[in-house]
Design an enzyme around this catalytic site. Structure first.
Site, PDB file in Angstrom:
ATOM      1  CG  HIS A  99       3.863   1.859   5.343  1.00 54.61           C
ATOM      2  ND1 HIS A  99       3.138   1.062   4.479  1.00 54.61           N
ATOM      3  CD2 HIS A  99       2.970   2.710   5.885  1.00 54.61           C
ATOM      4  CE1 HIS A  99       1.877   1.429   4.479  1.00 54.61           C
ATOM      5  NE2 HIS A  99       1.730   2.423   5.340  1.00 54.61           N
ATOM      6  CG  HIS A 101       2.185   5.769   9.439  1.00 50.35           C
ATOM      7  ND1 HIS A 101       1.768   6.703   8.528  1.00 50.35           N
ATOM      8  CD2 HIS A 101       1.679   4.581   9.002  1.00 50.35           C
ATOM      9  CE1 HIS A 101       1.045   6.121   7.581  1.00 50.35           C
ATOM     10  NE2 HIS A 101       0.976   4.826   7.849  1.00 50.35           N
TER      11      HIS A 101
HETATM   12  P1  5GP Z   1      -1.190   3.537   5.133  1.00 56.19           P
HETATM   13  O1  5GP Z   1      -2.594   4.040   5.302  1.00 56.19           O
HETATM   14  O2  5GP Z   1      -1.049   2.536   4.005  1.00 56.19           O
HETATM   15  O3  5GP Z   1      -0.619   3.052   6.441  1.00 56.19           O
HETATM   16  O4  5GP Z   1      -0.342   4.829   4.792  1.00 56.19           O
HETATM   17  C1  5GP Z   1       0.181   5.116   3.570  1.00 56.19           C
HETATM   18  C2  5GP Z   1       0.810   6.496   3.712  1.00 56.19           C
HETATM   19  O5  5GP Z   1       1.629   6.715   2.581  1.00 56.19           O
HETATM   20  C3  5GP Z   1      -0.207   7.648   3.763  1.00 56.19           C
HETATM   21  O6  5GP Z   1      -0.036   8.367   4.979  1.00 56.19           O
HETATM   22  C4  5GP Z   1       0.129   8.479   2.537  1.00 56.19           C
HETATM   23  O7  5GP Z   1       0.042   9.867   2.776  1.00 56.19           O
HETATM   24  C5  5GP Z   1       1.542   8.050   2.198  1.00 56.19           C
HETATM   25  N1  5GP Z   1       1.860   8.054   0.779  1.00 56.19           N
HETATM   26  C6  5GP Z   1       1.128   7.481  -0.216  1.00 56.19           C
HETATM   27  N2  5GP Z   1       1.741   7.627  -1.394  1.00 56.19           N
HETATM   28  C7  5GP Z   1       2.895   8.304  -1.145  1.00 56.19           C
HETATM   29  C8  5GP Z   1       3.947   8.765  -1.992  1.00 56.19           C
HETATM   30  O8  5GP Z   1       3.957   8.561  -3.219  1.00 56.19           O
HETATM   31  N3  5GP Z   1       4.969   9.439  -1.392  1.00 56.19           N
HETATM   32  C9  5GP Z   1       4.991   9.683  -0.046  1.00 56.19           C
HETATM   33  N4  5GP Z   1       6.035  10.348   0.435  1.00 56.19           N
HETATM   34  N5  5GP Z   1       4.005   9.260   0.788  1.00 56.19           N
HETATM   35  C10 5GP Z   1       2.971   8.572   0.237  1.00 56.19           C
END
Ligand code: 5GP
Ligand code: ZN
Length: 135
Positions: A99, A101
């Site tokens: 993913h 951001h």
């Molecule tokens: P990472 O740290 O893996 O790059 O970011 C994961 C992101 O996914 C975090 O910013 C977190 O807030 C978001 N996130 C985690 N679980 C969910 C979810 O169930 N729904 C949504 N909309 N965002 C999520």
């Protein structure tokens, strides 16, 4: 992928606030945003992160990210945008489905960039060698 929450969002087994969807990608609001409008863009095909994603999914992910970034900037009346991808745990990855951001930034929103440390004499050449040796 059975336990992957983002795969469940793709298949509507979990709810999300979707911003955009096409054949290969989906974008939805991060549920814990840095700033309002913080959006996650994902390939619909499961891959763990940058090291595993197929080239065609990567291209689709980048194109959706590019297209949405200016819309999100305008829609949120933002002054700038950060694009970020965390790959593996030390880099901050928590959800192991690729993913990107998209984070709208507002003048003086208080977020700081990561700190930098200048190289020592002779160090950049060694670093370049380590990388170039693999190309
Ligand atoms: P990472 O740290 O893996 O790059 O970011 C994961 C992101 O996914 C975090 O910013 C977190 O807030 C978001 N996130 C985690 N679980 C969910 C979810 O169930 N729904 C949504 N909309 N965002 C999520
Ligand atoms: Zn997944």
């Amino acid at each position: 992928m059975g336990d992957c929450i983002f795969c469940k969002i793709v298949s509507n087994k979990l709810p999300s606030h979707k911003v955009y969807e096409d054949e290969n990608t989906l974008a939805f609001l991060d549920h814990n945003p840095v700033n309002p409008g913080h959006t996650l863009v994902i390939p619909k095909n499961h891959s763990r992160n940058l090291y595993e994603i197929e080239a065609s999914d990567w291209q689709a992910l980048m194109e959706t990210t590019r297209m949405l970034s200016s819309r999100i900037k305008d829609g949120m009346s933002a002054d700038g945008i950060n694009i970020e991808m965390n790959n593996e745990r030390p880099a901050g990855q928590v959800v192991f489905h690729s993913h990107v951001h998209i984070v709208p930034r507002i003048d003086d929103d208080g977020l700081r960039h990561w700190p930098g440390t200048p190289y020592k004499d002779g160090e950049p050449e060694k670093v370049v060698e380590k990388i170039k040796n693999l190309l």
